[in-house]
Design an enzyme around this catalytic site. Structure first.
Site, PDB file in Angstrom:
ATOM      1  N   LYS A  50      14.646   1.347   7.103  1.00 25.49           N
ATOM      2  CA  LYS A  50      13.446   2.143   6.746  1.00 25.49           C
ATOM      3  C   LYS A  50      12.589   3.214   8.099  1.00 25.49           C
ATOM      4  CE  LYS A  50       8.344   1.871   6.340  1.00 25.49           C
ATOM      5  NZ  LYS A  50       7.103   0.802   5.995  1.00 25.49           N
ATOM      6  N   SER A 107       4.984   0.808   2.167  1.00 24.18           N
ATOM      7  CA  SER A 107       5.176   1.971   2.235  1.00 24.18           C
ATOM      8  C   SER A 107       6.911   1.599   2.808  1.00 24.18           C
ATOM      9  CB  SER A 107       4.653   1.961   4.005  1.00 24.18           C
ATOM     10  OG  SER A 107       5.133   1.090   4.561  1.00 24.18           O
ATOM     11  N   SER A 114       3.480  -4.042   3.203  1.00 26.33           N
ATOM     12  CA  SER A 114       4.766  -2.494   3.421  1.00 26.33           C
ATOM     13  C   SER A 114       5.927  -3.414   3.413  1.00 26.33           C
ATOM     14  CB  SER A 114       4.404  -1.935   4.712  1.00 26.33           C
ATOM     15  OG  SER A 114       3.625  -1.022   4.137  1.00 26.33           O
TER      16      SER A 114
END
Lengths: 111, 480
Positions: free
Chosen positions: B79, B154, B178
């Protein structure tokens, strides 16, 4: 109404954000709705409830939210030993405007 | 090469048997990324050079006959809020569009030391603030299961990459859901470890008392293998726990008979989609069939969790994001004065959700409001943590839905920030309490959208959570 347009502009100033008049109005409405929602916390009686101010947990299977010290919580402190730090060049290489060994910014002090 | 069916064990066996090289595996994944990513937008940056040099190291080790480390040759996505030395790390924000970190996050170092091949950096909501990946400055990610829907957020890019077979495993971060919510939306496992279990060094901060790094994978064995590598004390993160790291990958096959599973009634109330409820209840019934004992629970402060979370998380964010001022890194927009430079830089660099949260956080911390909002939220956080510690006196783990609905349509909630926040209603509780949680697939709705089952346990109970997840997987629960 929980938050006024002046409140929004004051908060934006504190946070170093610039808002257009349209943005100020949009955020006022949205922040007002969110603050009204989070206002539900006012319903709770919090007498004698301690705030949870740190996140370190005892290992093992118990859930004690606030141990006395971080040693007990299994987050040991390291020895305080001076070590060389040689990252200045790498850090400055990412600066938008640098003159080694400084970051350059607009003039702050007028004389 | 077909990228989709690879597992860590499968890669290990294929490399050992010299059926394929690590370089060939990496190039196969890059070919698949080139084909699918224009549509999915899961990756923001690809790191070919670093990936191939790592793959070549693995291949050289195989040629020498060395014992291979646990993740040798395993293609992994990271990420874009996790720092990678020499590889652009944007946080999904324009303010860090050309930022290249000078160091690696500890989790990244540990993955590479274990032989993993980092393919690239994945898309996410800006500074991990969002539940749909639509807050990325680089465009939304599409859900590979249903292209007109969000992948969750997210960590939407990481979840989509694994679900689409564009990485075998991926790192995400979880602050209020997330990892778990996108895992549920994309139909794969995603684990949020205990706070302190995985070092946050090199994780670019959103809310420091909540942020955690954890894995997405295609199955439970791979989830366990990754967390076993990244967990453990790190002197560069003073909040990382010294507790020794169990052999999660070995322990997943442990027995679950007789475990007490709590089912909190508050997680099945108003707002839950009827098909989600049906699937999660079917999953709980399967756990009972596998020998667990179901115990009804009451967790009375659950309804205050979203309010508590959005005060604490935004307060911490307003402080953490003060560093983006155009002085030391990232975007700078020139100004006549220092203050003007700060304001113009932040105005242009941050997207609207980030500004909204910075303002909310600034407001709840400001003079006259601190006691009414921030201090109050910290007290309610204690009550929420107590709900869990009381529950774990009676039960060994808690089962609940991960998200009240399956993946929603792109654009469906973007105009209403509060509705978007409510998507996190079942995940923020575990975040606030610091406990570990996993989301695993438990079937699909009639429209073929994945549903997520959440398993929460006491601090440092990752082994037990993974055992429950593994038993459920083995019994066919993922396709229930």
């Amino acid at each position: 109404m929980t938050i006024s347009r002046d409140d929004v502009l004051r908060v934006a100033e504190l946070a170093h954000l610039e808002l257009t008049p349209d943005e100020a109005e949009m955020y006022r409405g949205q922040l007002d709705e969110i603050l009204n929602y989070v206002g539900k916390l006012q319903q709770l009686d919090l007498t004698n409830v301690e705030p949870m101010t740190q996140m370190s947990f005892a290992t093992g299977e118990t859930t004690s939210p606030l141990p006395e010290s971080n040693q007990e919580a299994g987050t040991p402190l390291r020895d305080d030993i001076v070590r060389p730090c040689t990252v200045a060049d790498a850090v400055l290489s990412q600066a938008p405007d640098a003159i080694k060994p400084f970051f350059r910014v607009p003039k702050v002090i007028e004389r | 090469m077909s990228a989709a069916p690879w597992t860590i064990a499968g890669i290990h066996a294929a490399l050992q048997a010299k059926k394929i090289s690590a370089r060939e595996i990496a190039s196969g994944f890059y070919a698949e990324i080139d084909r699918r990513n224009p549509e999915l937008n899961a990756y923001l940056t690809l790191s070919h050079e670093r990936a191939y040099s790592q793959a070549d190291r693995v291949d050289a080790a195989i040629a020498r006959g060395d014992k291979l480390p646990p993740l040798a040759g395993v293609p992994i996505a990271v990420k874009d809020v996790i720092s990678t030395s020499g590889i652009r790390t944007t946080c999904g924000s324009k303010i860090l569009e050309s930022y290249i970190p000078p160091y690696d996050a500890t989790a990244v170092t540990r993955l590479e030391n274990a032989g993993a091949v980092i393919l690239g950096k994945t898309n996410c909501d800006e500074f991990a603030m969002g539940s749909s990946n639509e807050n990325s400055a680089y465009g939304p990610v599409r859900n590979p299961v249903a292209l007109d829907r969000v992948p969750g957020g997210s960590s939407g890019g990481s979840a989509a990459a694994v679900a689409a077979g564009l990485a075998v495993v991926a790192l995400g971060t979880d602050t209020g859901g997330s990892i778990r919510q996108p895992a549920a939306c994309c139909g794969i496992p995603g684990l949020m470890p205990t706070y302190g279990r995985v070092s946050r060094y090199g994780l670019i901060a959103f809310a420091s008392s909540l942020d955690r790094i954890g894995p997405f994978a295609g199955n439970i064995a791979d989830t366990a293998a990754v967390v076993a590598v990244i967990a453990g004390h790190d002197e560069n993160d003073s909040t990382s726990a010294a507790a020794s790291v169990p052999h999660y990958d070995v322990q997943i096959e442990g027995p679950i008979q007789g475990l007490r599973i709590g089912v909190p009634e508050e997680y099945f109330g108003e707002g839950i989609d009827s098909e989600v409820k049906e699937k999660v209840l079917a999953a709980i019934a399967l756990m009972e069939k596998l020998g667990c004992r179901r115990i009804p629970l009451k967790m009375p402060h659950t309804e205050y969790a979203i309010a508590t979370y959005y005060i604490i998380a935004t307060a911490e964010a307003s402080s953490n994001l003060a560093r983006y001022d155009g002085v030391r890194f990232g975007l700078r927009v020139p100004g006549a004065t220092l203050l003007e430079m700060y304001r113009k830089t932040r105005e242009r660099g941050f997207g609207s959700e980030v500004k909204r949260r910075i303002m909310l956080g600034t407001y709840v911390l400001s003079s006259g409001y601190y006691d009414a909002y921030y201090l109050r939220a910290q007290k309610v956080r204690s009550l929420l943590a107590r709900d869990f510690s009381d529950a774990f006196q009676k039960v060994d783990a808690i089962l609940a839905p991960t998200s009240p609905t399956p993946a929603f349509k792109l654009g469906e909630k973007t105009s209403d920030p509060l509705q978007m926040y409510l998507a996190d209603i079942y995940t923020v509780t575990g975040s606030l309490a610091g406990i570990p949680g996993i989301s695993i697939p438990c079937g699909k709705t009639k429209a073929q959208l994945p549903v997520g089952l959440q398993i929460l346990g006491p601090h440092f109970s990752e082994s037990r959570i993974l055992q429950l997840a593994r038993a459920f997987e083995k019994a066919g629960g993922f396709g229930i």
